[in-house]
Design a protein around this motif. Structure first.
Motif, PDB file in Angstrom:
ATOM      1  N   GLY A  31    -141.699  31.688  68.637  1.00 51.10           N
ATOM      2  CA  GLY A  31    -140.472  30.915  68.514  1.00 51.10           C
ATOM      3  C   GLY A  31    -140.640  29.498  69.027  1.00 51.10           C
ATOM      4  O   GLY A  31    -140.154  28.531  68.414  1.00 51.10           O
ATOM      5  N   GLY A  32    -141.329  29.344  70.164  1.00 50.74           N
ATOM      6  CA  GLY A  32    -141.545  28.008  70.705  1.00 50.74           C
ATOM      7  C   GLY A  32    -142.326  27.120  69.766  1.00 50.74           C
ATOM      8  O   GLY A  32    -142.010  25.925  69.606  1.00 50.74           O
ATOM      9  N   LEU A  33    -143.343  27.669  69.116  1.00 51.63           N
ATOM     10  CA  LEU A  33    -144.157  26.882  68.197  1.00 51.63           C
ATOM     11  C   LEU A  33    -143.338  26.386  67.007  1.00 51.63           C
ATOM     12  O   LEU A  33    -143.450  25.228  66.603  1.00 51.63           O
ATOM     13  CB  LEU A  33    -145.342  27.716  67.710  1.00 51.63           C
ATOM     14  N   VAL A  34    -142.511  27.240  66.445  1.00 54.96           N
ATOM     15  CA  VAL A  34    -141.698  26.842  65.287  1.00 54.96           C
ATOM     16  C   VAL A  34    -140.607  25.860  65.700  1.00 54.96           C
ATOM     17  O   VAL A  34    -140.341  24.870  65.019  1.00 54.96           O
ATOM     18  CB  VAL A  34    -141.111  28.090  64.592  1.00 54.96           C
ATOM     19  N   TYR A  35    -139.978  26.118  66.836  1.00 57.74           N
ATOM     20  CA  TYR A  35    -138.915  25.225  67.314  1.00 57.74           C
ATOM     21  C   TYR A  35    -139.453  23.824  67.587  1.00 57.74           C
ATOM     22  O   TYR A  35    -138.861  22.823  67.168  1.00 57.74           O
ATOM     23  CB  TYR A  35    -138.290  25.802  68.580  1.00 57.74           C
ATOM     24  N   LEU A  36    -140.575  23.735  68.292  1.00 61.65           N
ATOM     25  CA  LEU A  36    -141.131  22.419  68.635  1.00 61.65           C
ATOM     26  C   LEU A  36    -141.664  21.700  67.408  1.00 61.65           C
ATOM     27  O   LEU A  36    -141.602  20.459  67.333  1.00 61.65           O
ATOM     28  CB  LEU A  36    -142.220  22.572  69.687  1.00 61.65           C
ATOM     29  N   GLU A  37    -142.177  22.435  66.430  1.00 63.05           N
ATOM     30  CA  GLU A  37    -142.669  21.787  65.219  1.00 63.05           C
ATOM     31  C   GLU A  37    -141.539  21.051  64.516  1.00 63.05           C
ATOM     32  O   GLU A  37    -141.690  19.885  64.107  1.00 63.05           O
ATOM     33  CB  GLU A  37    -143.290  22.826  64.280  1.00 63.05           C
ATOM     34  N   GLU A  77    -138.504  16.084  63.308  1.00 66.27           N
ATOM     35  CA  GLU A  77    -137.219  15.423  63.066  1.00 66.27           C
ATOM     36  C   GLU A  77    -136.873  14.393  64.138  1.00 66.27           C
ATOM     37  O   GLU A  77    -136.110  13.460  63.874  1.00 66.27           O
ATOM     38  CB  GLU A  77    -136.118  16.481  62.976  1.00 66.27           C
ATOM     39  N   ARG A  78    -137.400  14.570  65.347  1.00 67.74           N
ATOM     40  CA  ARG A  78    -137.129  13.634  66.447  1.00 67.74           C
ATOM     41  C   ARG A  78    -138.446  13.284  67.138  1.00 67.74           C
ATOM     42  O   ARG A  78    -138.728  13.745  68.241  1.00 67.74           O
ATOM     43  CB  ARG A  78    -136.158  14.250  67.456  1.00 67.74           C
ATOM     44  N   PRO A  79    -139.279  12.472  66.474  1.00 68.17           N
ATOM     45  CA  PRO A  79    -140.614  12.187  67.021  1.00 68.17           C
ATOM     46  C   PRO A  79    -140.596  11.506  68.382  1.00 68.17           C
ATOM     47  O   PRO A  79    -141.580  11.581  69.115  1.00 68.17           O
ATOM     48  CB  PRO A  79    -141.251  11.286  65.955  1.00 68.17           C
ATOM     49  N   ASP A  80    -139.475  10.868  68.745  1.00 69.70           N
ATOM     50  CA  ASP A  80    -139.396  10.166  70.027  1.00 69.70           C
ATOM     51  C   ASP A  80    -138.629  10.958  71.089  1.00 69.70           C
ATOM     52  O   ASP A  80    -138.187  10.383  72.087  1.00 69.70           O
ATOM     53  CB  ASP A  80    -138.734   8.792  69.836  1.00 69.70           C
ATOM     54  N   ARG A 136    -148.763  21.302  73.182  1.00 66.87           N
ATOM     55  CA  ARG A 136    -149.475  21.047  71.933  1.00 66.87           C
ATOM     56  C   ARG A 136    -148.919  19.824  71.208  1.00 66.87           C
ATOM     57  O   ARG A 136    -149.635  19.182  70.434  1.00 66.87           O
ATOM     58  CB  ARG A 136    -149.402  22.278  71.017  1.00 66.87           C
ATOM     59  N   HIS A 137    -147.638  19.502  71.450  1.00 69.50           N
ATOM     60  CA  HIS A 137    -147.013  18.353  70.787  1.00 69.50           C
ATOM     61  C   HIS A 137    -146.877  17.141  71.708  1.00 69.50           C
ATOM     62  O   HIS A 137    -146.293  16.126  71.308  1.00 69.50           O
ATOM     63  CB  HIS A 137    -145.632  18.753  70.262  1.00 69.50           C
TER      64      HIS A 137
END
Length: 328
Positions: free
Chosen positions: A54-60, A65-68, A90-91
């Motif tokens: 879930g964390g991987l999909v949420y953060l992706e 959508e909000r790179p900053d 990872r991000h």
């Protein structure tokens, strides 16, 4: 929440960090339950629990959508926080995680090791979550809830793997904390057009979803004093409850002693270590053993993150007589 193509895309995102986890049929567990049984081993992920998906999909999505985004914040008893810390790292996104005081020492250490700023606050998960929400508003951080469609989408990828490996399951037992795991199983089953009965599992000491499922409305509890911290929920999520009431057949409540017996059974029968919530599905199946004869049963071993001291005191040598009774 999502369609099959979205689920398959999520599986590809998860797959960049998490290989498909094993699904094993263990003969000693089959003997213990008196029927055919398979275990989905979500204890075999980089954080030792299903939540990482879930964390991987949420953060992706968040980063796309909000790179900053300046950082994320959330509350947890452990596995949700590890998932977010792992994915945020990872991000390149800072992560602040709130936990209740007296939380699992080893889960706290793991969250810090994955790069999170850890804050201990309050006596239970609800108190930690409320404080995290206040800090999110004050500091301008993105608050990650414990239940969200993207979290469900991510964890549903383990159900996709399970059902594609064993599409003939009659009954699947799934532990319930905030509800993402069982909701993911319901969604994946329905998207694949299967008829598997899905049964939720809660602790007798934290039965908010079980009580709400029975009454048809949100029922909260004053305490959640189970040692199976992954199921220690006092306030159900309304969206999760709606999906569970629509897609699950029932919710079984298990005692801490039954969970302890199931942890021992996993160790003796499979040599896998299960945390409390991770063993809850087996505890429920053992409780319902009489109704499972002739059925093909699936169990979600949702995680293996149990502190050594808890393992030793809860299900160690002093509990051997109970283990012997369970085998008998």
């Amino acid at each position: 929440m999502f369609d099959l193509s979205e689920l398959e895309r999520a599986h590809r995102i998860v797959g960049t960090a998490v290989p498909p986890t094993p699904t094993h049929a263990w003969p000693l567990l089959a003997e213990r339950l008196g029927t055919s049984v398979v275990v989905k081993h979500e204890n075999h992920t980089p954080i030792g629990a299903f939540k990482v998906r879930g964390g991987l999909v949420y953060l992706e999505r968040l980063k796309r959508e909000r790179p900053d985004v300046p950082g994320i914040i959330s509350a947890t008893r452990g596995n949700h926080g590890q998932s977010l810390a792992f994915a945020a790292g990872r991000h390149g996104v800072p992560a602040v995680i709130y936990v209740p005081r007296s939380n699992s020492v080893e889960k706290n250490r793991a969250m810090r090791a994955f790069g999170a700023e850890l804050v201990e606050h309050g006596d239970d998960f609800q108190a930690a979550r409320e404080e995290a929400e206040r800090r999110a508003q004050f500091a301008g951080l993105h608050m990650v809830p414990s239940f969200h469609p993207d979290l469900v989408l991510g964890v549903a990828t383990y159900a996709l793997e399970l059902f594609r490996a064993t599409a003939d399951l009659d009954t699947l037992y799934v532990p319930i904390g905030q509800g993402s795991g069982i909701c993911g199983c319901i969604m994946a089953r329905d998207l694949l057009g299967l008829k598997t009965e899905i049964v939720g599992v809660q602790s007798t000491e934290a039965p908010s979803y079980a009580l709400s499922f029975a009454s048809g409305k949100i029922v909260t509890t004053e305490t959640s004093n189970t040692r199976a911290d992954g199921m220690a929920t006092r306030i159900p999520d309304p969206e999760a409850l709606a999906l569970i009431r629509k897609g699950a057949s029932r919710i079984v409540q298990v005692t801490d002693d039954e969970v302890a017996d199931a942890i021992r059974a996993y160790w003796t029968d499979t040599h896998n270590l299960a945390e409390g919530a991770g063993a809850a599905a087996l505890a429920a199946a053992l409780q319902e053993k009489a109704r499972l004869a002739g059925k093909r049963v699936g169990l979600i071993l949702s995680g293996g993150n149990i502190d050594f001291d808890l393992f030793r005191s809860w299900i160690g040598t002093e509990a051997a007589p109970a283990a012997q009774r369970a085998v008998a």
